[in-house]
Design an enzyme around this catalytic site. Structure first.
Site, PDB file in Angstrom:
ATOM      1  N   TYR A 164      27.018  45.969  36.252  1.00 52.54           N
ATOM      2  CA  TYR A 164      28.069  45.341  37.070  1.00 52.54           C
ATOM      3  C   TYR A 164      27.622  43.928  37.454  1.00 52.54           C
ATOM      4  CZ  TYR A 164      31.483  44.665  40.807  1.00 52.54           C
ATOM      5  OH  TYR A 164      32.506  44.170  41.584  1.00 52.54           O
ATOM      6  N   ASP A 199      37.773  47.058  47.081  1.00 50.71           N
ATOM      7  CA  ASP A 199      37.670  48.424  47.610  1.00 50.71           C
ATOM      8  C   ASP A 199      37.770  48.432  49.132  1.00 50.71           C
ATOM      9  OD1 ASP A 199      37.185  48.868  44.988  1.00 50.71           O
ATOM     10  OD2 ASP A 199      35.064  49.362  45.213  1.00 50.71           O
TER      11      ASP A 199
END
Ligand code: GLA
Length: 407
Positions: free
Chosen positions: A227, A178
């Site tokens: 996650y 990201d």
């Protein structure tokens, strides 16, 4: 400058002038959101991803202060975060302040000469919408601090610094994708990024292809904990795989052939996780090749495969995401679709024919609303340059004039 940016730049500068009337003239930095075409959960396995920076962005108007304080106003959250560069602590209950704090802290750890600053932030990257609004806030802060501290760190180092900030201050052990995409994106290009070496191969996205992001508006609280569990499972798998392939460092080093040879030695859950990562790396590389050849059907088929793998092997999908992808399969004008980002809610990426994209997305959205009684957000994305300074001399002059007239 496009209309949306022009409007937001004015808003953020006007707010800055009102909130900090004594401050010096501000500059405006911007950082976009990102989409990821394919290559999910491969970044922290040192593999391949294919992201692009898109036309939703976070703006930060900023100017230095004489002391060591950082005062940041968020217009979206309508609140202020204030801290001293000498004493930076994360705050569990703060919805956004940990991102800039984490970034300033990382500069400090890197030995930068920090000075305080005032800032006003405004963004239209949907928060929690799977387009990396947090990475955009980190990146925009990093560029401001870089300028104020006269640092010469290149964009790839800034991406690592922002990733570390997110790991340590937001508690998510995310990979590099990201932050790298947001800082290093190029207009009309997707980047095939090697997350080990940070080498990039730019791939031109054909004009006839349109990307849409459909947000399920479902947010699972367990997203960040799950996650981290996935990351842990990958790391545990590498420990076992090393017994058979001592030279591997990450799942990225395992071929499909190697995997088939030793999969019985792995825990059954780990078999699924590793299979996803090994195959997803291949898909990401193949997708870049197909895109380069304008083979949209081949590219789209890989998106559907990626979704199946994220659903069945990596187990990060939800009924809402699956529903959207299934609806996309039956809709004319769509090449492919898949859940995008970390999953557990969030959004679906749809690759569609330019001229049919809007109608196709509206159809899926309508069926989703019928089924779940939630109206999904639909974002048509254009691929734009990564983060940088906004040139806005004129706006300032106008705002100063306005201020003078109102006196
Ligand atoms: C989130 C993380 C990324 C990446 C994706 C899954 O977006 O921030 O680093 O791991 O999930 O591909």
């Amino acid at each position: 400058m496009n209309e949306a940016r022009e409007h937001n730049v004015r808003t953020v500068l006007r707010a800055f002038a009102e909130i900090f009337p004594e401050a010096q003239k501000a500059l405006v930095m911007r950082a976009p959101g990102r989409i990821n075409l394919i290559g999910e959960y491969t970044d922290f396995n040192e593999g391949f991803v294919l992201p692009a920076s898109v036309d939703r962005e976070v703006l930060m108007a900023f100017a230095p202060r004489a002391d060591k304080k950082c005062v940041l106003h968020s217009l979206n959250f309508d609140n202020v975060v204030e801290f001293d560069t000498d004493k930076i602590q994360p705050d569990k209950n703060d919805p956004w302040g940990n991102y800039p704090k984490g970034v300033v802290n990382e500069f400090k750890r890197a030995g930068a000469k920090l000075i305080g600053f005032n800032a006003v932030i405004l963004g239209d990257v949907p928060a929690g919408g799977g387009m990396s609004s947090s990475a955009a806030v980190e990146a925009v802060t990093a560029l401001c601090v870089k300028m104020l501290a006269r640092s010469v760190l290149p964009a790839s180092r800034l991406a690592r610094l922002c990733q570390k900030a997110e790991n340590d201050f937001a508690g998510v052990r995310c990979g590099i994708m990201d932050q790298f995409a947001v800082l290093c994106g190029k207009e009309k290009k997707a980047m095939l990024l090697d997350c080990r070496t940070l080498d990039v191969a730019q791939v031109t996205v054909p004009d006839e292809l349109r990307f849409l992001v459909l947000n399920t508006k479902i947010k699972r609280d367990l997203a960040s904990s799950e996650y981290n569990v996935r990351r842990f499972q990958c790391e545990e798998s590498v420990k076992v795989l090393k017994r058979y392939f001592p030279f591997i460092k990450a799942i990225r080093d395992v071929s499909i052939h190697d995997f088939e040879r030793v999969k019985e030695k792995l825990d059954p859950v780990h078999v699924k996780r590793v299979r996803h990562v090994v195959c997803e790396n291949e898909r990401a590389k193949n997708a870049a090749t197909l895109l380069g050849k304008k083979d949209m059907d081949g590219f789209g088929a890989l998106l559907y495969e990626s979704h199946e793998s994220l659903k069945n092997d990596f187990e990060v999908s939800t009924p809402e995401l699956d529903f959207m992808v299934e609806e996309a399969r039956g809709t004319e004008g769509i090449y492919g679709a898949r859940l995008m980002g970390a999953g557990f809610g969030g959004c679906v990426l749809v690759a569609a024919q330019e001229e049919k994209a809007k109608e196709a997305a509206q159809k899926i959205a309508a069926r989703y609303e019928e089924r779940f009684h939630i109206k999904p957000d639909v974002h048509a994305c254009a691929i734009v340059d990564g983060a940088g300074l906004v040139k806005c001399e004129t706006q300032w002059q106008e705002i100063l004039l306005e201020k003078a007239e109102n006196k």
